[in-house]
Design a protein around this motif. Structure first.
Motif, PDB file in Angstrom:
ATOM      1  N   ARG A 175       1.273  -8.123 -10.804  1.00  0.00           N
ATOM      2  CA  ARG A 175       1.721  -7.157 -11.804  1.00  0.00           C
ATOM      3  C   ARG A 175       2.141  -7.867 -13.095  1.00  0.00           C
ATOM      4  N   GLU A 176       2.840  -8.995 -12.943  1.00  0.00           N
ATOM      5  CA  GLU A 176       3.303  -9.738 -14.116  1.00  0.00           C
ATOM      6  C   GLU A 176       2.132 -10.274 -14.925  1.00  0.00           C
ATOM      7  N   ALA A 313       6.090  -0.376  -3.209  1.00  0.00           N
ATOM      8  CA  ALA A 313       6.117  -1.718  -2.626  1.00  0.00           C
ATOM      9  C   ALA A 313       5.327  -1.743  -1.322  1.00  0.00           C
ATOM     10  N   LEU A 314       4.782  -2.894  -0.998  1.00  0.00           N
ATOM     11  CA  LEU A 314       3.991  -3.042   0.224  1.00  0.00           C
ATOM     12  C   LEU A 314       4.827  -2.709   1.458  1.00  0.00           C
ATOM     13  N   ARG A 374      -9.235   2.466  -7.996  1.00  0.00           N
ATOM     14  CA  ARG A 374      -8.153   1.562  -8.358  1.00  0.00           C
ATOM     15  C   ARG A 374      -8.031   0.454  -7.316  1.00  0.00           C
ATOM     16  N   VAL A 375      -7.780  -0.757  -7.780  1.00  0.00           N
ATOM     17  CA  VAL A 375      -7.557  -1.893  -6.888  1.00  0.00           C
ATOM     18  C   VAL A 375      -6.089  -1.895  -6.474  1.00  0.00           C
ATOM     19  N   LEU A 376      -5.853  -1.821  -5.174  1.00  0.00           N
ATOM     20  CA  LEU A 376      -4.478  -1.796  -4.657  1.00  0.00           C
ATOM     21  C   LEU A 376      -3.966  -3.184  -4.298  1.00  0.00           C
ATOM     22  N   GLY A 377      -4.852  -4.154  -4.258  1.00  0.00           N
ATOM     23  CA  GLY A 377      -4.478  -5.512  -3.888  1.00  0.00           C
ATOM     24  C   GLY A 377      -5.367  -6.018  -2.777  1.00  0.00           C
ATOM     25  N   GLY A 378      -4.803  -6.817  -1.900  1.00  0.00           N
ATOM     26  CA  GLY A 378      -5.581  -7.354  -0.796  1.00  0.00           C
ATOM     27  C   GLY A 378      -4.957  -8.616  -0.249  1.00  0.00           C
TER      28      GLY A 378
END
Length: 404
Positions: A175-176, A313-314, A374-378
């Motif tokens: 995010r940063e 948050a995860l 949208r990319v949520l992460g991984g």
């Protein structure tokens, strides 16, 4: 400042007062980013990272960040009349990307070094360098979209050009980092990018895209790994999933999960006449485990080094599964799955089993299977669990071999 008064990079400043460092690799994509931002009136500075020994790759087709590419980046910067710097990142690149790649491969994994290069070099160390140069933003030529998330931050989305979408390689962006990164090509198609390059008279307008892993000069992963980790080439056994030793190999680095050809054994040796595939690599015992295609089916994977850039948050997901869509390889579209967080560990269960899944690969999470998802992460796959049907399949193969 109102939305109407923000510039095209979503900053509350006039373009002329906004310094942008463009990561120029010497290819057409990053060159066009520099040209577009210069045309829009931004204070553009081009920076190229020398990541490895450019002498060895100077004439290798498909390489990047070395030799000819550095020269091309310089030529483009001169054409655009922008400052250009070449920074020596060879030592950092070796430590954070090459050494980790070699170690992971030697451990029987299937690493994706481009992800580490983006997250640990270009979007970490390089971002700090851009800040030192007084830049507000670092812009790159990646095909991925970045937009406001509606909550004061930014979110990542698949690129408009789905054939070029690089979201699989950028899931580890934090995010940063997103706050200081921009991807001007995210909403564009590749032919449009090349047309812009021609309009600006850029010598790289028709330059081929980079391919494969840039620092493996010969294109042969096994030879490269053997040079880096000689112990990874120790011989061992080729073992059927039912426990039979079918042959011997010259090193696990010559094999990858899902491989069918070049195993060094015949179908007859397996006793079933079925084609055999590499289904697992046991680096600790120098064993290559093979079996029928059905044995490749994977139902669940466990993840490490998870990066979450979706809403919330995860940890909020918890043991109640969340519907997601995932990719375990860059060449396939997202597929339906369930994400679960339990005791701090993340796991993904596929709705339909996936073939050829290997530890070391990335598992990238999306909110849908749409082209603009949208990319949520991984995270990186650290363990796999076979389809429930595998036990019956492998038991049947054992009985057949025993004449049952």
């Amino acid at each position: 400042m109102s939305l109407e008064n923000r510039n095209s990079l979503d900053l509350p400043k006039a373009p002329a007062d906004t310094r942008v460092v463009v990561a120029m690799s010497g290819g057409v994509d990053s060159s066009v980013v520099a040209a577009l931002l210069k045309e829009q009136g931004y204070d553009v500075v081009g920076v190229t990272l020398q990541l490895y020994d450019h002498g060895a790759a100077e004439h290798r087709k498909g390489a990047c960040c070395a030799g000819q590419d550095i020269y091309d980046a310089r030529q483009v910067a001169a054409r655009l009349d922008i400052p250009h710097y070449v920074l020596d990142y060879e030592q950092r690149f070796r430590e954070k990307v090459i050494d980790r790649f070699a170690q992971s491969y030697a451990e029987g994994e299937t690493p994706v070094p481009c992800i580490a290069c983006n997250s640990d070099i270009k979007f970490a160390d390089f971002l700090d360098t851009a800040k030192d140069l007084g830049a507000d933003i670092l812009a790159t030529g990646h095909y991925i979209a970045s937009r406001p998330d509606g909550a004061g931050g930014r979110a990542l989305f698949r690129a408009a050009d789905t054939n070029r979408d690089q979201s699989y390689f950028l899931f580890a962006t934090t995010r940063e980092q997103l706050e200081r990164l921009r991807f001007p090509l995210g909403e564009m198609q590749k032919p449009e990018v090349r047309a812009i390059a021609r309009r600006h008279g850029l010598l790289v307008a028709d330059k081929p895209d980079s391919q494969d892993i840039c620092f493996v000069h010969s294109g042969k992963y096994s030879s490269f790994i053997e040079q880096m980790r000689p112990d990874a080439a120790r011989p061992g056994e080729i073992v059927h999933v039912d426990g039979r030793v079918l042959g011997h190999h010259a090193g696990i680095i010559n094999y990858t999960i899902g491989q069918r050809r070049g195993l060094g054994i015949s179908h007859n040796e397996a006793g079933s006449g079925q084609p055999l595939y590499v289904v697992r690599i046991d680096a600790a015992h120098a064993q290559v485990i093979v079996g029928p295609r059905e044995a490749l089916a994977t139902r669940r994977v466990q993840l490490r080094e998870v990066n979450w850039i979706g809403d919330g948050a995860l940890a909020d997901i918890g043991p109640v599964s969340r519907d997601v869509f995932v990719r375990v390889r860059s060449t396939k579209p997202p597929v339906a799955a369930f994400l679960t967080i339990e005791d701090g560990e993340a796991s993904v269960a596929f709705v339909s089993s996936e073939d050829g899944v290997s530890p070391g690969q990335a598992c990238v999470l999306y909110d849908s299977d749409r082209p603009d998802a949208r990319v949520l992460g991984g995270g990186f796959i650290c363990a796999t669990q076979s389809d429930a049907a595998d036990a019956r399949i492998l038991h049947g193969a054992t009985l057949a071999a025993a004449g049952g």
